[in-house]
Design an enzyme around this catalytic site. Structure first.
Site, mmCIF file in Angstrom:
data_model
loop_
_atom_site.group_PDB
_atom_site.id
_atom_site.type_symbol
_atom_site.label_atom_id
_atom_site.label_comp_id
_atom_site.label_asym_id
_atom_site.label_seq_id
_atom_site.Cartn_x
_atom_site.Cartn_y
_atom_site.Cartn_z
ATOM 1 N N GLN A 74 144.178 20.286 93.077
ATOM 2 C CA GLN A 74 143.893 21.240 91.997
ATOM 3 C C GLN A 74 144.780 22.477 92.075
ATOM 4 O OE1 GLN A 74 141.839 20.956 89.353
ATOM 5 N NE2 GLN A 74 140.953 18.989 89.916
ATOM 6 N N SER B 294 148.637 15.475 93.029
ATOM 7 C CA SER B 294 148.484 14.440 92.001
ATOM 8 C C SER B 294 149.222 14.853 90.729
ATOM 9 C CB SER B 294 146.987 14.273 91.708
ATOM 10 O OG SER B 294 146.808 13.414 90.621
ATOM 11 N N GLY B 295 149.837 13.885 90.055
ATOM 12 C CA GLY B 295 150.643 14.198 88.873
ATOM 13 C C GLY B 295 149.838 14.583 87.638
ATOM 14 N N HIS B 296 148.686 13.927 87.446
ATOM 15 C CA HIS B 296 148.021 14.093 86.148
ATOM 16 C C HIS B 296 147.227 15.386 86.009
ATOM 17 C CE1 HIS B 296 143.710 12.818 87.008
ATOM 18 N NE2 HIS B 296 144.304 12.391 88.100
ATOM 19 N N THR C 172 156.627 -1.593 95.359
ATOM 20 C CA THR C 172 157.746 -1.118 94.540
ATOM 21 C C THR C 172 157.397 0.248 93.954
ATOM 22 O OG1 THR C 172 158.293 -3.379 94.012
ATOM 23 C CG2 THR C 172 159.216 -1.695 92.553
ATOM 24 N N CYS D 61 128.149 12.407 87.604
ATOM 25 C CA CYS D 61 127.956 11.276 86.684
ATOM 26 C C CYS D 61 128.799 10.083 87.118
ATOM 27 C CB CYS D 61 128.388 11.611 85.273
ATOM 28 S SG CYS D 61 128.326 13.315 84.882
HETATM 29 N N1 PLP Z 1 141.260 15.728 95.031
HETATM 30 C C1 PLP Z 1 140.829 16.601 94.112
HETATM 31 C C2 PLP Z 1 140.468 17.988 94.544
HETATM 32 C C3 PLP Z 1 140.737 16.226 92.774
HETATM 33 O O1 PLP Z 1 140.308 17.101 91.860
HETATM 34 C C4 PLP Z 1 141.106 14.909 92.409
HETATM 35 C C5 PLP Z 1 140.971 14.440 91.012
HETATM 36 O O2 PLP Z 1 139.957 14.638 90.385
HETATM 37 C C6 PLP Z 1 141.557 14.023 93.401
HETATM 38 C C7 PLP Z 1 141.625 14.468 94.710
HETATM 39 C C8 PLP Z 1 141.967 12.615 93.088
HETATM 40 O O3 PLP Z 1 143.219 12.589 92.457
HETATM 41 P P1 PLP Z 1 143.657 11.311 91.586
HETATM 42 O O4 PLP Z 1 142.867 11.351 90.327
HETATM 43 O O5 PLP Z 1 145.131 11.512 91.368
HETATM 44 O O6 PLP Z 1 143.388 10.108 92.411
#
Ligand code: PLP
Length: 419
Positions: free
Chosen positions: A186, A206-208, A244, A332
């Site tokens: 985050q 994380s990318g998204h 890959t 949830c």
């Molecule tokens: N760690 C935290 C603090 C997150 O907020 C999230 C995603 O919600 C993740 C890990 C997991 O990341 P990903 O969705 O890329 O697997």
């Protein structure tokens, strides 16, 4: 209503869950999907092109984070990076010791990795946090034992936004020669961070969460830190993660990191201003509302409130009908009705934890969105309270409010501890 008209009338307030791809990221992503399809391991032009682009992406991310390119490993997301760091570091050092430390409010990618290790004979200490969600550095110091091999504490919490004292925690790990993993999923792109300044051995990204694609993540691994392999297969990622490589997503993630860093100062100031409008206005216009998370050591985009006498899910459904995408604190994801472990971890009673709402802002949110929301939210809360048997009981003096009428950041429950 056309889709376009509909999307204009919608306000997306759930950027901690995921973000829409930035148009500039989309441009490099789709170009790579179309034109850079080669396998980086192949010994011909298409393969070389893919491998060169991937290495450029790695170098660019390493430069921004001020680490070495060989310390960057691409994964399938934050979850895999967390799993790899925790299981890989625990297993690599299992001869030295089998005690691990984390906090009670980590993401499930961390907590469930820890629980999986408990089933394999590891022992885990879950540090409690205070009413604002902070880990106490002295608690960490006291929990470290001769057989402790890894500490995992997140940078910023995904539900309540609280930012941990990572450098201080990292210093304690260094002093005690214990490896330190930090889930910074985050935090990346929201606050400036450099793994080297923080004393971390592993960091997950994380990318998204920063306008990049889903299904791509990074594990930073300090060069000397030992890590067992989690995904067996080919010799990719310097023989440490088979599979890959997801070249288009890797290229897109590098672009997303570059854009987030180039715009961070301006964008975080802007989001803090919008965030603080919500934090100061909501308790003025809605009674029995409590801010969750630290008042200022929090992510620029995070707002989290509990509203007494209603359920978080009903707030989400009605807000959705009013045009807002938000999230609740309840878990949830597990299809259970249990309130979130994070909200319980900061000491909220079940009733209060159930009525929680997370608003997480992003680059496309404006003052107009905040104005509109501040007009609609009291209507939503009032409508739900009018239907709530609990609110009836409260009005008929059968039960007492747990949150003071004027809100505030602290509650004191019978028994005397701040919640
Ligand atoms: N760690 C935290 C603090 C997150 O907020 C999230 C995603 O919600 C993740 C890990 C997991 O990341 P990903 O969705 O890329 O697997």
């Amino acid at each position: 209503m056309t889709n376009q008209a509909e999307s204009k009338s919608r306000v997306y307030f759930d950027h901690a869950a995921t973000t829409a791809i930035h148009p500039e990221v989309m441009a490099v992503f789709s170009d790579a999907l179309q034109n850079n399809f080669g396998n980086p391991s192949s010994f011909y032009k298409e393969g070389n092109l893919a491998s060169r682009a991937m290495n450029q992406a790695r170098a660019s991310i390493a430069e921004i984070l001020e680490v070495k390119p060989e310390e960057i490993f691409f994964t399938s997301g934050g979850t895999e990076a967390d799993n790899w760091a925790i299981k890989g570091a625990a297993l690599a050092q299992s001869k030295k010791g089998k005690h691990l430390i984390t906090s009670a409010i980590e993401h499930h990618a961390v907590l469930h990795s820890m629980q999986a290790l408990e089933k394999q004979g590891f022992e885990v200490t879950y540090l409690k946090v205070d009413a604002d969600g902070l880990v106490d550095t002295e608690d960490l110091r006291a929990a470290i034992r001769p057989d402790t091999t890894l500490v995992s504490i997140m940078y910023a919490n995904n539900e309540i936004g609280t930012i941990q004292p990572i450098k201080e925690l990292g210093d304690i790990c260094r002093e005690n020669k214990v490896l330190f993993h930090c889930d910074a999923v985050q935090a990346l792109g929201a606050i400036p961070l450099r793994p080297k300044d923080l004393g971390v051995d592993f960091m997950s990204f994380s990318g998204h969460k920063l306008y990049g694609p889903k299904g791509i993540g990074i594990l930073y691994k300090r060069r000397a830190a030992r890590l067992a392999q989690l995904i067996d297969g080919g010799a990719q990622e310097r023989n440490q993660r088979g599979g890959t490589e997801n070249v288009p997503s890797i290229i897109a993630m590098a672009k997303a990191v570059e854009l987030a860093y180039s715009d961070m100062e301006h964008e975080s100031k802007r989001q803090i201003r919008l965030r603080d409008r919500l934090i100061s206005e909501i308790p003025k216009i809605i009674s029995y509302a409590k801010l969750n998370g630290h008042p200022n050591k929090r992510l620029p985009n995070n707002v989290n409130f509990s509203f007494e006498f209603i359920e978080g899910e009903s707030i989400l459904l009605l807000l959705d009908a009013f045009g807002y995408a938000c999230s609740s604190g309840s878990a949830c994801t597990s299809a259970s009705l249990d309130p979130s472990h994070v909200l319980l971890g900061i000491g909220l009673p079940h009733e209060v934890a159930h009525g929680s709402l997370r608003i997480s802002l992003g680059r496309e949110n404006t003052d107009d969105d905040i104005d509109r929301f501040l007009q609609d939210l009291p209507k939503v809360i009032q409508r739900l309270r009018d239907m709530s048997p609990l609110y009836d009981d409260f009005k008929n003096n059968k039960i007492e409010a747990l949150i003071p009428r004027e809100g505030g950041n602290r509650l004191v429950r019978e028994g005397g501890y701040g919640i």
